[in-house]
Design a protein around this motif. Structure first.
Motif, PDB file in Angstrom:
ATOM      1  N   ALA A 250      29.904  38.220  33.510  1.00 40.01           N
ATOM      2  CA  ALA A 250      31.189  38.734  34.202  1.00 40.01           C
ATOM      3  C   ALA A 250      32.148  38.311  33.253  1.00 40.01           C
ATOM      4  CB  ALA A 250      31.315  38.083  35.374  1.00 40.01           C
ATOM      5  N   ASP A 253      32.607  40.822  30.466  1.00 42.00           N
ATOM      6  CA  ASP A 253      33.002  41.888  30.550  1.00 42.00           C
ATOM      7  C   ASP A 253      34.413  41.864  31.229  1.00 42.00           C
ATOM      8  OD1 ASP A 253      30.630  42.982  29.766  1.00 42.00           O
ATOM      9  OD2 ASP A 253      29.735  42.959  31.643  1.00 42.00           O
ATOM     10  N   GLU A 254      35.149  40.848  31.076  1.00 47.67           N
ATOM     11  CA  GLU A 254      36.524  40.455  31.268  1.00 47.67           C
ATOM     12  C   GLU A 254      36.678  41.025  32.733  1.00 47.67           C
ATOM     13  OE1 GLU A 254      38.835  42.742  28.351  1.00 47.67           O
ATOM     14  OE2 GLU A 254      38.599  41.025  26.983  1.00 47.67           O
ATOM     15  N   ARG A 255      35.966  40.592  33.649  1.00 49.60           N
ATOM     16  CA  ARG A 255      35.912  40.851  35.190  1.00 49.60           C
ATOM     17  C   ARG A 255      37.077  40.048  35.953  1.00 49.60           C
ATOM     18  NH1 ARG A 255      34.004  45.666  34.337  1.00 49.60           N
ATOM     19  NH2 ARG A 255      31.607  45.855  33.969  1.00 49.60           N
ATOM     20  N   VAL A 259      35.196  38.672  40.938  1.00 48.16           N
ATOM     21  CA  VAL A 259      33.773  39.200  40.614  1.00 48.16           C
ATOM     22  C   VAL A 259      33.479  37.950  40.008  1.00 48.16           C
ATOM     23  CG1 VAL A 259      32.538  40.491  38.982  1.00 48.16           C
ATOM     24  CG2 VAL A 259      34.815  41.222  40.134  1.00 48.16           C
ATOM     25  N   ARG A 260      34.038  37.057  39.317  1.00 49.85           N
ATOM     26  CA  ARG A 260      33.290  35.730  38.675  1.00 49.85           C
ATOM     27  C   ARG A 260      32.827  34.762  39.647  1.00 49.85           C
ATOM     28  NH1 ARG A 260      36.307  35.295  32.718  1.00 49.85           N
ATOM     29  NH2 ARG A 260      37.231  37.416  32.510  1.00 49.85           N
ATOM     30  N   GLU A 347      34.016  48.524  43.681  1.00 44.72           N
ATOM     31  CA  GLU A 347      33.722  48.439  42.373  1.00 44.72           C
ATOM     32  C   GLU A 347      33.613  47.046  41.781  1.00 44.72           C
ATOM     33  OE1 GLU A 347      33.023  49.515  38.497  1.00 44.72           O
ATOM     34  OE2 GLU A 347      32.951  50.915  40.049  1.00 44.72           O
ATOM     35  N   GLN A 348      34.325  46.438  42.434  1.00 45.16           N
ATOM     36  CA  GLN A 348      34.183  44.929  41.988  1.00 45.16           C
ATOM     37  C   GLN A 348      32.746  44.311  42.489  1.00 45.16           C
ATOM     38  OE1 GLN A 348      37.473  42.637  43.681  1.00 45.16           O
ATOM     39  NE2 GLN A 348      38.531  42.705  41.815  1.00 45.16           N
ATOM     40  N   GLN A 351      30.218  45.325  40.130  1.00 38.53           N
ATOM     41  CA  GLN A 351      30.360  44.664  38.909  1.00 38.53           C
ATOM     42  C   GLN A 351      29.572  43.510  39.043  1.00 38.53           C
ATOM     43  OE1 GLN A 351      34.515  44.441  38.214  1.00 38.53           O
ATOM     44  NE2 GLN A 351      34.879  46.636  37.368  1.00 38.53           N
ATOM     45  N   ALA A 352      29.673  42.773  39.896  1.00 33.67           N
ATOM     46  CA  ALA A 352      28.957  41.168  40.134  1.00 33.67           C
ATOM     47  C   ALA A 352      27.482  41.654  40.337  1.00 33.67           C
ATOM     48  CB  ALA A 352      29.596  40.665  41.404  1.00 33.67           C
TER      49      ALA A 352
END
Length: 418
Positions: A250, A253-255, A259-260, A347-348, A351-352
């Protein structure tokens, strides 16, 4: 050197030094956002008389009236109680610059600069910068539990730096003494959230575990290390290692922070799987929900992080099964995660879940087609025209049922099913 500091007439006649992180980052060739200053041999009255605005509650800190930079009176500190707040501070004309620098955590943060640009480095911080070493300034390191968090965070930010063995020993002593148990939630979250935004945040949590602090601060995470998983799905086997990999994916991918954080807590339920069920973890998604809630309540985690953490914990397995779900079940999943009303959070969420899939040994670059499938399904189902269905005579509960049927039909066609 920040523009305007050396020739600022408000500072004439004062013994002023720029200190701390700004000096460190300049010496490392990094950009400097803010600068802090120490004033030696002065008083609150003198600074207030020059227009500086007091802001410090525990000790005198002032803001520059034009630039907003922080100017603190040089001070010493003495341990007077437990925890971060258990210090008595002293300011006065007898406190020297070296006295002030001695109370700082690491040598690389204990460098000062005068108005002529000359560096004052009584604890050899420049040498430690050259050697890429994080080292404590004095044995008083063990008196403040925040210093342990800062040590782990700086080691995470400066990944090429090693921690001096004697400093690691002091960190362990700090934990053994019980001081770390006195940390307030706000400081834990502040340092942890900042560490999570670095390129490889797993180092922060691994160091806390090495020092013995993770079991005190995040026992729900600490217990995951050593918990086995099915090798077919998790070649890395160890659940704690998997979570660290997911977090690093995460970050790579610069979340966003939320998300992290979701990556960090998504598998907490595996820490309480009964031994007779291992290495499988049936029901770990729902089992983890109260653990995520407990972490968020204890650390006072922001609501955006909490909400996403709970969603990912509960539904990440359904994301990975998306291609095999019944169309109606997939539509229900989109509804449960509020995909249509909150597309940015959706979307977040994806991403996670993507980081979860790729945070496995040897699978960092593996494609995750289920993520694209859910994105397309969300768009298609969001485009259902409720007004057109209402114009056909659907009202009340019948309209809701018609919308659902249309969404299911669109997902069925997307999946190529009859």
């Amino acid at each position: 050197m920040p523009p305007g500091w050396a020739d600022d007439p408000r500072l004439d006649g004062l013994e002023v030094y720029r200190v701390g992180g700004a000096i460190r980052d300049e010496l490392l060739g990094l950009p400097v956002a803010d600068s802090d200053f120490v004033v030696v041999g002065s008083s609150p009255e003198q600074l207030a008389g020059r227009g500086f605005r007091p802001v410090g509650r525990d000790f005198p800190v002032f803001l520059h009236p034009e630039r907003g930079d922080e100017f603190a009176l040089a001070r010493t500190e003495r341990k007077s109680g437990s925890g971060y707040a258990g210090f008595a501070f002293h300011t006065g004309p007898d406190v020297t610059l070296t006295d002030d620098l001695r109370r700082r955590d690491l040598t690389i943060n204990a460098i000062a600069e005068d108005r002529s640009g000359r560096l004052i480095d009584p604890f050899d911080g420049r040498r430690d910068l050259e050697r890429r070493t994080l080292r404590h300034v004095s044995p008083a390191f063990v008196e403040d539990p925040v210093r342990l968090l800062r040590l782990a965070r700086f080691a995470t930010r400066f990944a090429a730096f090693d921690i001096a063995e004697e400093t690691s020993a002091l960190a362990r002593r700090l934990v053994a003494s019980g001081e770390v148990d006195q940390l307030v939630a706000e400081r834990v979250w502040q340092e942890m959230s900042r560490a999570m935004m670095h390129p490889r945040p797993s180092r922060f949590f691994r160091l806390l575990r090495e020092f013995g602090a993770l079991a005190r601060l995040l026992p729900e995470l600490d217990v995951l290390f050593g918990v086995p998983q099915v090798a077919r799905w998790h070649p890395e086997i160890d659940t704690g290692d998997h979570v660290m990999r997911v977090l690093d994916v995460a970050a790579a991918d610069e979340r966003a922070l939320a998300v992290r954080f979701a990556a960090l807590v998504h598998d907490l339920g595996k820490g309480i799987t009964p031994d007779d069920a291992l290495p499988s973890h049936p029901g770990h998604e729902t089992a983890g929900l109260p653990l995520v809630e407990a972490v968020c309540a204890r650390l006072r985690v922001p609501s955006a992080c909490r909400e996403l953490g709970l969603l990912v914990c509960r539904h990440h397995l359904n994301v990975h099964r998306a291609a095999t779900l019944r169309p109606a079940t997939l539509v229900d999943l989109l509804q449960r995660v509020d995909a249509w009303r909150r597309p940015e959070r959706f979307e977040q969420f994806l991403q996670a879940c993507q980081a979860d899939r790729q945070g496995r040994k040897g699978r960092v670059a593996s494609p995750v087609p289920e993520i694209d499938l859910l994105r397309r399904a969300a768009v298609l189902t969001a485009e259902v025209d409720a007004a057109a269905l209402a114009a056909r005579g659907h009202r009340g509960p019948k309209l809701g049922a018609a919308i659902r049927d249309e969404r299911i039909g669109r997902v069925r066609r997307l999946l190529g099913r009859r």
